[in-house]
Enzyme design. Sequence first.
Site, PDB file in Angstrom:
ATOM      1  N   HIS A  19       0.808  -1.213   0.000  1.00  0.00           N
ATOM      2  CA  HIS A  19       0.000   0.000   0.000  1.00  0.00           C
ATOM      3  C   HIS A  19       0.842   1.264   0.000  1.00  0.00           C
ATOM      4  O   HIS A  19       0.405   2.301  -0.497  1.00  0.00           O
ATOM      5  CB  HIS A  19      -0.979  -0.033   1.169  1.00  0.00           C
ATOM      6  CG  HIS A  19      -2.014  -1.106   1.020  1.00  0.00           C
ATOM      7  ND1 HIS A  19      -2.649  -1.714   2.080  1.00  0.00           N
ATOM      8  CD2 HIS A  19      -2.528  -1.697  -0.112  1.00  0.00           C
ATOM      9  CE1 HIS A  19      -3.499  -2.619   1.627  1.00  0.00           C
ATOM     10  NE2 HIS A  19      -3.444  -2.625   0.309  1.00  0.00           N
ATOM     11  N   HIS A  42      -7.587  -8.867  -7.824  1.00  0.00           N
ATOM     12  CA  HIS A  42      -7.946  -9.700  -6.665  1.00  0.00           C
ATOM     13  C   HIS A  42      -8.310  -8.752  -5.535  1.00  0.00           C
ATOM     14  O   HIS A  42      -7.531  -8.526  -4.602  1.00  0.00           O
ATOM     15  CB  HIS A  42      -6.787 -10.616  -6.275  1.00  0.00           C
ATOM     16  CG  HIS A  42      -6.401 -11.593  -7.354  1.00  0.00           C
ATOM     17  ND1 HIS A  42      -5.666 -11.225  -8.453  1.00  0.00           N
ATOM     18  CD2 HIS A  42      -6.669 -12.913  -7.493  1.00  0.00           C
ATOM     19  CE1 HIS A  42      -5.480 -12.286  -9.225  1.00  0.00           C
ATOM     20  NE2 HIS A  42      -6.081 -13.325  -8.663  1.00  0.00           N
ATOM     21  N   SER A 100      -6.741  -2.420  -0.959  1.00  0.00           N
ATOM     22  CA  SER A 100      -6.314  -1.636  -2.120  1.00  0.00           C
ATOM     23  C   SER A 100      -7.466  -0.922  -2.827  1.00  0.00           C
ATOM     24  O   SER A 100      -7.314   0.233  -3.251  1.00  0.00           O
ATOM     25  CB  SER A 100      -5.570  -2.544  -3.108  1.00  0.00           C
ATOM     26  OG  SER A 100      -4.469  -3.157  -2.483  1.00  0.00           O
ATOM     27  N   GLU A 118     -13.190  -9.865  -8.074  1.00  0.00           N
ATOM     28  CA  GLU A 118     -13.082 -10.698  -6.874  1.00  0.00           C
ATOM     29  C   GLU A 118     -13.867 -11.988  -7.108  1.00  0.00           C
ATOM     30  O   GLU A 118     -15.076 -11.960  -7.305  1.00  0.00           O
ATOM     31  CB  GLU A 118     -13.605  -9.966  -5.639  1.00  0.00           C
ATOM     32  CG  GLU A 118     -13.556 -10.791  -4.367  1.00  0.00           C
ATOM     33  CD  GLU A 118     -12.198 -11.421  -4.117  1.00  0.00           C
ATOM     34  OE1 GLU A 118     -12.149 -12.663  -3.983  1.00  0.00           O
ATOM     35  OE2 GLU A 118     -11.183 -10.688  -4.068  1.00  0.00           O
ATOM     36  N   ASN A 148     -12.698 -14.191 -12.419  1.00  0.00           N
ATOM     37  CA  ASN A 148     -11.266 -14.416 -12.240  1.00  0.00           C
ATOM     38  C   ASN A 148     -10.490 -13.256 -12.876  1.00  0.00           C
ATOM     39  O   ASN A 148     -10.512 -13.088 -14.095  1.00  0.00           O
ATOM     40  CB  ASN A 148     -10.884 -15.753 -12.898  1.00  0.00           C
ATOM     41  CG  ASN A 148      -9.441 -16.123 -12.654  1.00  0.00           C
ATOM     42  OD1 ASN A 148      -8.562 -15.281 -12.604  1.00  0.00           O
ATOM     43  ND2 ASN A 148      -9.196 -17.415 -12.502  1.00  0.00           N
ATOM     44  N   GLY A 149      -9.817 -12.475 -12.066  1.00  0.00           N
ATOM     45  CA  GLY A 149      -9.097 -11.311 -12.571  1.00  0.00           C
ATOM     46  C   GLY A 149      -7.981 -11.667 -13.527  1.00  0.00           C
ATOM     47  O   GLY A 149      -7.679 -10.889 -14.449  1.00  0.00           O
ATOM     48  N   ASP A 169      -2.545  -9.063  -7.092  1.00  0.00           N
ATOM     49  CA  ASP A 169      -2.046  -9.649  -5.839  1.00  0.00           C
ATOM     50  C   ASP A 169      -2.868 -10.873  -5.443  1.00  0.00           C
ATOM     51  O   ASP A 169      -3.643 -10.843  -4.490  1.00  0.00           O
ATOM     52  CB  ASP A 169      -2.006  -8.609  -4.714  1.00  0.00           C
ATOM     53  CG  ASP A 169      -3.363  -8.036  -4.380  1.00  0.00           C
ATOM     54  OD1 ASP A 169      -4.245  -8.071  -5.248  1.00  0.00           O
ATOM     55  OD2 ASP A 169      -3.543  -7.570  -3.245  1.00  0.00           O
TER      56      ASP A 169
END
Length: 285
Positions: A19, A42, A100, A118, A148-149, A169
């Site tokens: 971050h 994610h 995030s 997500e 699914n990213g 991530d």
Amino acid sequence: MFSYRHAFHAGNHADVLKHTVLLHVLDYFNRKPNPYWVIDTHAGAGIYDLGDEWAEKNAEFETGISRLWSLPNLPTDLQRYVDYIRDLNQGDDLQFYPGSPWIALEYMREKDRLRLFELHPSEYEVLQDNINQQDRSISRQVSIFNKNGFSYLKSQLPPPTRRAITLIDPSYEDKTDYRQLVKTMKEALERFQTGCYLIWYPLVQRKEVFEMIHQLEKLSNIEWVNASLTIKKPSKDGYGMHGSGMFIINPPYTLYPALQTVMPYLCEHLAEDGHASFSLTHFER
């Protein structure tokens, strides 16, 4: 796959590094008037109550954000990070920790856009609820996908603004995530070569980690910064995370100098034993 919960790790040493980097990049993008997108592959639930049973299970925030909470004379980027979380909590008590998506939403301008992926069904529902509770003008900036990213990132590229920050991530609980990330980055760069990509990775005793980093370093026509923080000696049984890293593709030119100050400081104050160390490397064309 679905055993992973972001709240378990909210505010830990990995979040501090991730971050701090994200805030630096957002601040840099805000210096130019042109709008941009933030894409989070994610996303998690968005924001976390550190008093919740999930966060308190391991209380990882006590070895992360809590270590910096009251320290004076922080380096500039860490001060920005701590000040933001203090403002979020509206006082000296640390109760809430932003993921995030929340940080991006707070720092973006009205003309910027946020795209969140997500896959975890519970996290997705909480994320939707958290975003829907915001002012309508804010929630209109956000699109949330229960997908699914990795698979759907390329559908977002290139953004019409031709400016974007993409955060990747995953949990890496599935060993195939390491290979999938490299594949995803190759596809993303084919569609949007000039994008800024922030890749978080764990330091664990798996050869896949080092193979992934090696493959990322070999990607063509990019510049990169790689910052990794080891907080303790790896466990004898090979389990658990002993640190984490951020691999940033096409970083702002200001990021590497900033991390030259940040990384030694984090190494000193987030260390859990005498084996703490850091690495900071970069490549410029």
